[in-house]
Design a protein around this motif. Structure first.
Motif, PDB file in Angstrom:
ATOM      1  N   GLY A 146      -2.574  -9.745  14.938  1.00 18.83           N
ATOM      2  CA  GLY A 146      -3.899  -9.902  14.351  1.00 18.83           C
ATOM      3  C   GLY A 146      -4.564  -8.612  13.911  1.00 18.83           C
ATOM      4  O   GLY A 146      -5.794  -8.561  13.813  1.00 18.83           O
ATOM      5  N   GLN A 147      -3.804  -7.571  13.635  1.00 23.77           N
ATOM      6  CA  GLN A 147      -4.365  -6.294  13.226  1.00 23.77           C
ATOM      7  C   GLN A 147      -3.770  -5.878  11.879  1.00 23.77           C
ATOM      8  O   GLN A 147      -2.680  -6.284  11.525  1.00 23.77           O
ATOM      9  N   GLY A 148      -4.525  -5.062  11.137  1.00 25.00           N
ATOM     10  CA  GLY A 148      -4.040  -4.604   9.844  1.00 25.00           C
ATOM     11  C   GLY A 148      -3.953  -5.718   8.817  1.00 25.00           C
ATOM     12  O   GLY A 148      -3.129  -5.652   7.902  1.00 25.00           O
ATOM     13  N   GLU A 149      -4.812  -6.720   8.940  1.00 22.48           N
ATOM     14  CA  GLU A 149      -4.774  -7.824   7.981  1.00 22.48           C
ATOM     15  C   GLU A 149      -5.083  -7.321   6.572  1.00 22.48           C
ATOM     16  O   GLU A 149      -6.018  -6.562   6.363  1.00 22.48           O
ATOM     17  N   GLY A 150      -4.283  -7.737   5.619  1.00 25.62           N
ATOM     18  CA  GLY A 150      -4.483  -7.330   4.233  1.00 25.62           C
ATOM     19  C   GLY A 150      -3.889  -5.985   3.881  1.00 25.62           C
ATOM     20  O   GLY A 150      -3.934  -5.571   2.727  1.00 25.62           O
ATOM     21  N   TRP A 151      -3.340  -5.291   4.880  1.00 29.48           N
ATOM     22  CA  TRP A 151      -2.717  -3.999   4.603  1.00 29.48           C
ATOM     23  C   TRP A 151      -1.383  -4.172   3.900  1.00 29.48           C
ATOM     24  O   TRP A 151      -0.695  -5.173   4.067  1.00 29.48           O
ATOM     25  N   LYS A 152      -1.027  -3.156   3.132  1.00 26.35           N
ATOM     26  CA  LYS A 152       0.319  -3.027   2.589  1.00 26.35           C
ATOM     27  C   LYS A 152       0.976  -1.833   3.270  1.00 26.35           C
ATOM     28  O   LYS A 152       0.326  -1.077   3.982  1.00 26.35           O
ATOM     29  N   VAL A 153       2.259  -1.663   3.042  1.00 24.31           N
ATOM     30  CA  VAL A 153       2.972  -0.538   3.656  1.00 24.31           C
ATOM     31  C   VAL A 153       2.324   0.784   3.250  1.00 24.31           C
ATOM     32  O   VAL A 153       2.206   1.712   4.061  1.00 24.31           O
ATOM     33  N   ALA A 154       1.878   0.871   2.001  1.00 24.68           N
ATOM     34  CA  ALA A 154       1.244   2.106   1.521  1.00 24.68           C
ATOM     35  C   ALA A 154      -0.029   2.416   2.307  1.00 24.68           C
ATOM     36  O   ALA A 154      -0.337   3.586   2.565  1.00 24.68           O
ATOM     37  N   ASP A 155      -0.778   1.374   2.688  1.00 22.54           N
ATOM     38  CA  ASP A 155      -2.001   1.592   3.464  1.00 22.54           C
ATOM     39  C   ASP A 155      -1.670   2.182   4.831  1.00 22.54           C
ATOM     40  O   ASP A 155      -2.346   3.102   5.309  1.00 22.54           O
ATOM     41  N   LEU A 156      -0.634   1.657   5.469  1.00 22.04           N
ATOM     42  CA  LEU A 156      -0.221   2.179   6.771  1.00 22.04           C
ATOM     43  C   LEU A 156       0.292   3.612   6.645  1.00 22.04           C
ATOM     44  O   LEU A 156      -0.007   4.471   7.477  1.00 22.04           O
ATOM     45  N   ARG A 157       1.057   3.872   5.577  1.00 21.67           N
ATOM     46  CA  ARG A 157       1.595   5.219   5.368  1.00 21.67           C
ATOM     47  C   ARG A 157       0.472   6.241   5.240  1.00 21.67           C
ATOM     48  O   ARG A 157       0.523   7.312   5.865  1.00 21.67           O
ATOM     49  N   VAL A 158      -0.549   5.922   4.440  1.00 18.40           N
ATOM     50  CA  VAL A 158      -1.664   6.857   4.239  1.00 18.40           C
ATOM     51  C   VAL A 158      -2.369   7.146   5.554  1.00 18.40           C
ATOM     52  O   VAL A 158      -2.700   8.297   5.857  1.00 18.40           O
ATOM     53  N   ARG A 159      -2.563   6.116   6.363  1.00 17.64           N
ATOM     54  CA  ARG A 159      -3.254   6.311   7.635  1.00 17.64           C
ATOM     55  C   ARG A 159      -2.428   7.150   8.600  1.00 17.64           C
ATOM     56  O   ARG A 159      -2.950   8.025   9.284  1.00 17.64           O
ATOM     57  N   LEU A 160      -1.129   6.900   8.648  1.00 18.53           N
ATOM     58  CA  LEU A 160      -0.278   7.684   9.540  1.00 18.53           C
ATOM     59  C   LEU A 160      -0.215   9.143   9.102  1.00 18.53           C
ATOM     60  O   LEU A 160      -0.301  10.060   9.924  1.00 18.53           O
ATOM     61  N   GLU A 161      -0.067   9.366   7.802  1.00 10.87           N
ATOM     62  CA  GLU A 161       0.004  10.742   7.302  1.00 10.87           C
ATOM     63  C   GLU A 161      -1.306  11.479   7.530  1.00 10.87           C
ATOM     64  O   GLU A 161      -1.313  12.693   7.784  1.00 10.87           O
TER      65      GLU A 161
END
Length: 205
Positions: A146-161
């Motif tokens: 139930g987390q990161g709803e609506g995210w794409k892989v690119a969204d996760l990548r930007v946050r991690l970087e």
């Protein structure tokens, strides 16, 4: 990693981008200055004395000044070259700033520990004993709970970087190379003994 921790990651990501570019620009400037200074100084010949020994550094310094003058004239003649130079600097600063900025401090009501440590803990949990994991699998794990709803892989990548987590563009899991995180990179950048314990249990979806 619960919803409070996810909020902390988002806050850190928004502030981390600007900080990373600023830190990266300072690092890039320092590296370029040091490299050019070393290159000019290396032109001095120890087998000569007097002005002959200093001729090499003077020639190299003249070349640098000439290159700067040519670049300046080219930018004034063709203004759009400035966009290319600015874009190249921004990209280089982004890369250089990956490990420069300290972990962003999360709001007190968002998480009880630093978001970088929590993100790395999550990645280690998803990795298990495997050498690498795709970001798509990490995102699926988040969304399953139930987390990161609506995210794409690119969204996760930007946050991690933005948190300084190294993301490799060609991680091969099975036979598919794509963006992911390697356990070796985590161990190198975030030694396990320096990481905090796992924050909290993952909320049920």
């Amino acid at each position: 990693m619960n919803r409070h921790l996810l909020a902390a990651v988002n806050v850190a990501a928004r502030h981390g981008v600007a900080q990373r570019l600023a830190d990266g620009s300072r690092t890039l400037y320092r590296r370029r200055t040091d490299a050019l200074t070393t290159w000019v100084a290396a032109g001095r010949r120890d087998d000569l004395t007097g002005w002959r020994a200093a001729l090499g550094p003077l020639v190299r310094l003249s070349l640098l000044l000439a290159a700067a003058a040519i670049t300046y004239r080219a930018a004034r003649t063709v203004p759009w070259l400035m966009w290319i130079l600015a874009g190249g600097w921004t990209l280089a600063a982004w890369r250089a700033g990956a490990r420069e900025q300290p972990p962003a401090e999360a709001p007190q009501d968002a998480a009880r520990e630093d978001p970088t440590g929590a993100a790395v803990t999550l990645l280690r949990e998803v990795l298990g004993d495997r050498p690498a994991v795709h970001l798509s699998e990490v995102l699926a794990h988040l969304q399953k709970h139930g987390q990161g709803e609506g995210w794409k892989v690119a969204d996760l990548r930007v946050r991690l970087e933005a948190l300084g987590v190294p993301v490799d563009p060609r991680v091969k899991v099975g036979k598919v190379p794509t963006r992911g995180v390697r356990a070796a990179d985590l161990d190198r950048h975030f030694p396990a003994k320096e990481m905090s314990p796992s924050p909290t249990e993952v909320d049920a979806a």
